[in-house]
Design a protein around this motif. Sequence first.
Motif, PDB file in Angstrom:
ATOM      1  N   GLY A 226       0.807  -1.223   0.000  1.00 54.40           N
ATOM      2  CA  GLY A 226       0.000   0.000   0.000  1.00 54.40           C
ATOM      3  C   GLY A 226       0.834   1.263   0.000  1.00 54.40           C
ATOM      4  O   GLY A 226       0.288   2.360   0.114  1.00 54.40           O
ATOM      5  N   GLU A 227       2.150   1.110  -0.144  1.00 49.79           N
ATOM      6  CA  GLU A 227       3.032   2.282  -0.075  1.00 49.79           C
ATOM      7  C   GLU A 227       3.590   2.639  -1.444  1.00 49.79           C
ATOM      8  O   GLU A 227       3.804   1.781  -2.304  1.00 49.79           O
ATOM      9  CB  GLU A 227       4.221   1.988   0.850  1.00 49.79           C
ATOM     10  N   THR A 228       3.854   3.927  -1.583  1.00 50.86           N
ATOM     11  CA  THR A 228       4.554   4.451  -2.764  1.00 50.86           C
ATOM     12  C   THR A 228       5.986   4.785  -2.379  1.00 50.86           C
ATOM     13  O   THR A 228       6.219   5.291  -1.276  1.00 50.86           O
ATOM     14  CB  THR A 228       3.872   5.759  -3.203  1.00 50.86           C
ATOM     15  N   TYR A 229       6.918   4.488  -3.263  1.00 50.53           N
ATOM     16  CA  TYR A 229       8.319   4.871  -3.049  1.00 50.53           C
ATOM     17  C   TYR A 229       8.781   5.687  -4.257  1.00 50.53           C
ATOM     18  O   TYR A 229       8.673   5.224  -5.399  1.00 50.53           O
ATOM     19  CB  TYR A 229       9.212   3.625  -2.916  1.00 50.53           C
ATOM     20  N   ASN A 230       9.289   6.885  -3.994  1.00 48.52           N
ATOM     21  CA  ASN A 230       9.868   7.685  -5.078  1.00 48.52           C
ATOM     22  C   ASN A 230      11.268   7.174  -5.400  1.00 48.52           C
ATOM     23  O   ASN A 230      12.035   6.832  -4.486  1.00 48.52           O
ATOM     24  CB  ASN A 230       9.986   9.148  -4.651  1.00 48.52           C
ATOM     25  N   ILE A 231      11.583   7.163  -6.687  1.00 50.03           N
ATOM     26  CA  ILE A 231      12.926   6.765  -7.136  1.00 50.03           C
ATOM     27  C   ILE A 231      13.501   7.921  -7.947  1.00 50.03           C
ATOM     28  O   ILE A 231      12.826   8.427  -8.858  1.00 50.03           O
ATOM     29  CB  ILE A 231      12.876   5.521  -8.057  1.00 50.03           C
ATOM     30  N   GLY A 232      14.723   8.330  -7.627  1.00 49.76           N
ATOM     31  CA  GLY A 232      15.291   9.453  -8.379  1.00 49.76           C
ATOM     32  C   GLY A 232      16.798   9.337  -8.501  1.00 49.76           C
ATOM     33  O   GLY A 232      17.446   8.537  -7.820  1.00 49.76           O
ATOM     34  N   GLY A 233      17.332  10.173  -9.380  1.00 50.71           N
ATOM     35  CA  GLY A 233      18.777  10.148  -9.587  1.00 50.71           C
ATOM     36  C   GLY A 233      19.505  11.104  -8.666  1.00 50.71           C
ATOM     37  O   GLY A 233      20.719  11.048  -8.542  1.00 50.71           O
ATOM     38  N   GLU A 234      18.764  12.028  -8.030  1.00 51.48           N
ATOM     39  CA  GLU A 234      19.378  13.132  -7.273  1.00 51.48           C
ATOM     40  C   GLU A 234      20.429  13.782  -8.177  1.00 51.48           C
ATOM     41  O   GLU A 234      21.573  14.005  -7.782  1.00 51.48           O
ATOM     42  CB  GLU A 234      19.965  12.617  -5.958  1.00 51.48           C
ATOM     43  N   ASN A 235      20.001  14.049  -9.405  1.00 49.46           N
ATOM     44  CA  ASN A 235      20.922  14.396 -10.482  1.00 49.46           C
ATOM     45  C   ASN A 235      20.194  15.333 -11.460  1.00 49.46           C
ATOM     46  O   ASN A 235      19.758  14.924 -12.512  1.00 49.46           O
ATOM     47  CB  ASN A 235      21.330  13.073 -11.161  1.00 49.46           C
TER      48      ASN A 235
END
Length: 334
Positions: A226-235
């Motif tokens: 039930g959770e969302t996780y953000n994924i990013g490059g920090e870029n």
Amino acid sequence: MLLNKPDFTGRVINLDKLTYAGNASSLDDVAAQFSDRYIFKQGDICDADFVASLFGEYEIDSVCHLAAESHVDRSIEGPEAFIKTNVNGTFTLLDAARKAWAGDFDNKLFHHVSTDEVYGSLGETGYFFENTSYDPRSPYSASKASSDHLVMAYFHTYGLPVTMTNCSNNYGPFQFPEKLIPVMIEKMVEEQPLPVYGDGKNIRDWLFVEDHNTAVWAVMQKGRLGETYNIGGENEWENIRLVNTLCEVVASEKGKDREYYKKLISHVKDRPGHDQRYAINCDKLKSELGWKQSLDFGEGLKKTVCWYLENREWIENIQSGEYRNWMEKNYKER
Ligand code: TYD
């Protein structure tokens, strides 16, 4: 890649409609190496009977839903396909999983892959967090936002075990040359103008595709339901700065002068409703699941450029009539 992970001994059934951006031959090596654990099925996620038949035929315990129309410019040109695939298709998959698993949700998972674009557009400061309000602004992002809401509705209403990830811009090998980085590499190879939309000051947060994959796998294994996780490059990169850097990488690989390709940069008509800036905060994924990016951008760009320069046959194979029509239409009108 999932199939050669030591902690994964299962079977993968790859369902793909093979529309314009799909290319089964991209997975020829996988099919050969894992012939007993990899099954390819051509079909449409909107075809409820077909999807149900797959659940009937194979003991599917997890769905990783990555099927989508994903190119913003195409969604502006023709939004209907986006509603069909991204909204109706997600609904069909969710409902097929709910019916097939028939309330026995032990050890089952529906993972939905989505985008940071559902959060809208940022100004000069701030980040997208998992609890940032949805504010989609293109037909593409609106269709993905709708699909995200359906996924969460199935979790709350039916208890379907879901996880979700919202990722920033990907780059790397095998990306269809309609997205910024492969478009620019291809234009450089052809020595054609490099079409930068508007003033080129829009900002994107870039992540190497393999790092996206490891993040999705981490969430599928250890994420909370039930959770969302953000994924990013920090870029974060301004488009114009990125294109200049890419010119230098291609020049270096092709043995040209560092400035050689920069003269091809050409500012063209902006995309309507062009989101200004995307920037992901992925602290939740890092702190909860221990994920981190593995590659710095310089390394990733070099790897990507080399792949496109070395795999001319792959490129030529996908440059079908449809591809040529799109390039002609999108760039001629700017
Ligand atoms: P894109 O790769 O289409 O991804 P998204 O729109 O999902 O972020 O575009 C990335 C950025 O590059 C975006 O700001 C639009 C811009 N862009 C260009 O300037 N020229 C191009 O030819 C393309 C395809 C994109």
